[in-house]
Design a protein around this motif. Structure first.
Motif: not given
Lengths: 236, 313
Positions: B158, B188, B193
């Motif tokens: 992350e 994530s 993303e």
């Protein structure tokens, strides 16, 4: 291992910890020096060294509290454990850094020996044996306290628990004299680091005591490695 | 480059990761997607050697993490969820320490660090204490630390959490650049993303892998073509006729906005002949029903993810 040793050593002197340890140690030992040597007009270094050895009990936790507990608290152990360094190398690097600070401090106490040498008589053999026992005892205490730092989850608990453990080691000595059952007394005296250093303080080079101190340190270092490894398996 | 084979991790009675197997090929950016508690961090901790798996095997470049840990760890740079930083060190001395840990040759260290600081945009803060840096810079130092020793595999947990929007964009750009030279595995819980950065996605749910696919395949609807249409005709009249088309598998009426205009979602066979759009056009001509809108729908990662996770439940 070398890089960890170097970083920890820098850590002692980038933060106040190293200075606090050395400062307090030297201040207290000066007071002891005044009481046992100067006030008594004595040149009995062994008594002085024997008294100084109680400082290990008091001050080793300061030296070891952050070594492993802080890594865990700040999660920097993730860096060390994912680097190509073995667990043993990591523990030894940290142990040796604490031992180095201790040795530097011990080196500074040679000033007291110098003073006695100028104004009185120093028996080199006796002094060397006394210092050897003193240093070995310090090494043993550091290993015990490092183990506790490895078990604790933060610095404060590490320091408090280490102090408690040192206190127990010291109490063994007191308990031993008050217990009449001989085999319990034997067991207690077996684990007492202070009883083990008595030969040194009488100027005897005791190989049994040297062996005991070294294996005490080695056992706690091995236990430290074991605790860290088993914690990885349990994932806590 | 990285192979996980039937990897399981148990914390007491809780199975955090269960029989996970996947392969991350060389030179790809692989995303590990999952909700909080799906087992992403545990997986990454295992494949970097921080935690040993309860059972299963992890191979890095063909070497076993359990028996050849040193060799494996030399090939991996890891940025954990919380960057492992020593606040009392300066950026430069910290990176030098990490280089020593990663066994970079002593003489090569200064040039290597200068290079990494350039890549991560840290050159101007090299002499500052890490404890005094902002969150964005700390994250960069964390990435820089993972780059020490130039490992072929980068594992990032992350990496953009808790950063402000501009920093997020910068870090993503950096990851994209790093993906050109390294195999990157990152986790994530943010779908966009993953969609922006990854070539390959692994979806984890409750410790299990429920989907592993190339990004293009995951968002592709397969052999079906999904059409969304607004048609100026009453639903009751329209739906049976639509169902009669040979290419239509399923018709779903959507809530309409205007009275008299039906919104429908058609699930058609992609390789029908004539093609579904033509069939639909001819049908509507016959019905004298004007077509107001026709859109081809693509699956979003979000839909794929929801479908995958709900199918599991």
């Amino acid at each position: 291992m070398l890089s960890i040793w170097k970083r920890e050593l820098q850590g002692y002197f980038f933060t106040p910890v190293g200075y606090v340890f050395m400062g307090v140690f030297l201040t207290l030992s000066s007071v002891m020096f005044y009481l046992t040597i100067m006030q008594q007009r004595s040149s009995d270094l062994l008594t002085f060294i024997g008294l100084m050895s109680y400082l290990w009990m008091l001050l080793c936790p300061v030296l070891t509290m952050r070594l492993l507990a802080e890594e865990k608290q700040r999660r920097t152990d993730q860096l060390l454990l994912t680097s190509p360094v073995s667990l043993g190398g990591m523990v030894m690097g940290k142990y040796l850094s604490a031992v180095t600070v201790m040795l530097v401090t011990v080196l500074l106490t040679l000033l007291f020996v110098l003073i006695v040498g100028i104004y009185g008589q120093v028996y080199p053999g006796e002094m060397l044996v006394g210092y050897l026992g003193f240093i070995l005892q310090g090494c043993a205490f550091i290993a015990l306290d490092l183990f506790i730092s490895g078990c604790a989850s933060n610095q404060v608990t590490a320091a408090v628990m280490a102090f408690g453990a040192n206190f127990v080691v010291w109490m063994l000595d007191l308990l031993e004299s008050s217990i009449s059952v001989s085999f319990i007394r034997d067991i207690l005296s077996f684990f007492s680091l202070y009883a083990r250093s008595e030969p040194f303080l009488m100027g005897q080079l005791s190989f049994a005591s040297i062996g005991y101190d070294l294996s005490f340190a080695a056992a706690f270092l091995a236990l430290t490695i074991h605790v860290l490894d088993s914690r990885r398996y349990r994932g806590i | 480059m990285i192979d996980l084979k039937q990897v399981t991790k148990r914390y007491g009675a809780v199975e955090a990761v269960s029989k996970l197997s996947f392969h991350a090929p060389k030179g790809q950016i692989v995303g590990l997607l999952g909700q909080n508690g799906a087992g992403k961090t545990t997986t990454l901790n295992m494949l970097t050697g921080y935690l040993p798996p309860t059972s299963g095997q992890i191979l890095v470049d063909g070497m076993d993490m359990l028996t050849q840990a040193r060799e494996c760890k030399r090939r991996i740079g890891y940025l954990p969820e919380k960057p492992p930083l020593y606040d009392e060190m300066t950026v430069q001395s910290y990176l030098a320490f990490v280089c020593e840990l990663k066994e970079v040759h002593r003489r090569a260290i200064p040039a290597h660090i200068a290079d990494i600081m350039q890549t991560c945009g840290l050159t101007e803060v090299h002499g500052r204490l890490i404890g005094h840096l902002s969150k964005g810079y700390r994250q960069r130092v964390g990435i820089a630390q993972a780059l020490c020793g130039d490992p072929p595999v980068l594992v990032l947990d992350e990496p953009t959490v808790g950063l402000d929007p501009r920093q997020v964009v910068e870090i993503r750009q950096l990851i994209r650049e790093l993906g050109r030279k390294h195999t990157v595995i990152f986790s994530s819980h943010l779908l966009p993303e993953i969609q922006q950065l990854c070539q390959r996605v692994i979806i984890l749910h409750k410790g299990r892998m429920i989907r592993e696919a190339d990004m293009a395949d995951l968002t592709d609807t397969g052999d079906s073509l999904r059409l969304r249409a607004s048609i100026a005709l009453d639903e009751k009249q329209l739906l049976p006729s639509l169902k009669s088309l040979s290419c239509v598998r399923r018709v779903k009426a959507l809530p309409g906005i205007q009275p008299g205009v039906s919104e429908v979602l058609l699930d058609c066979t992609r390789d029908a002949s004539p093609d579904p759009q033509t069939q639909l056009f001819r049908l509507l001509c016959g019905l004298d029903a004007p077509l107001r809108m026709l859109v081809q729908e693509r699956d979003t990662l979000e839909e794929a993810f929801l479908r995958a996770t709900s199918a599991d439940e």
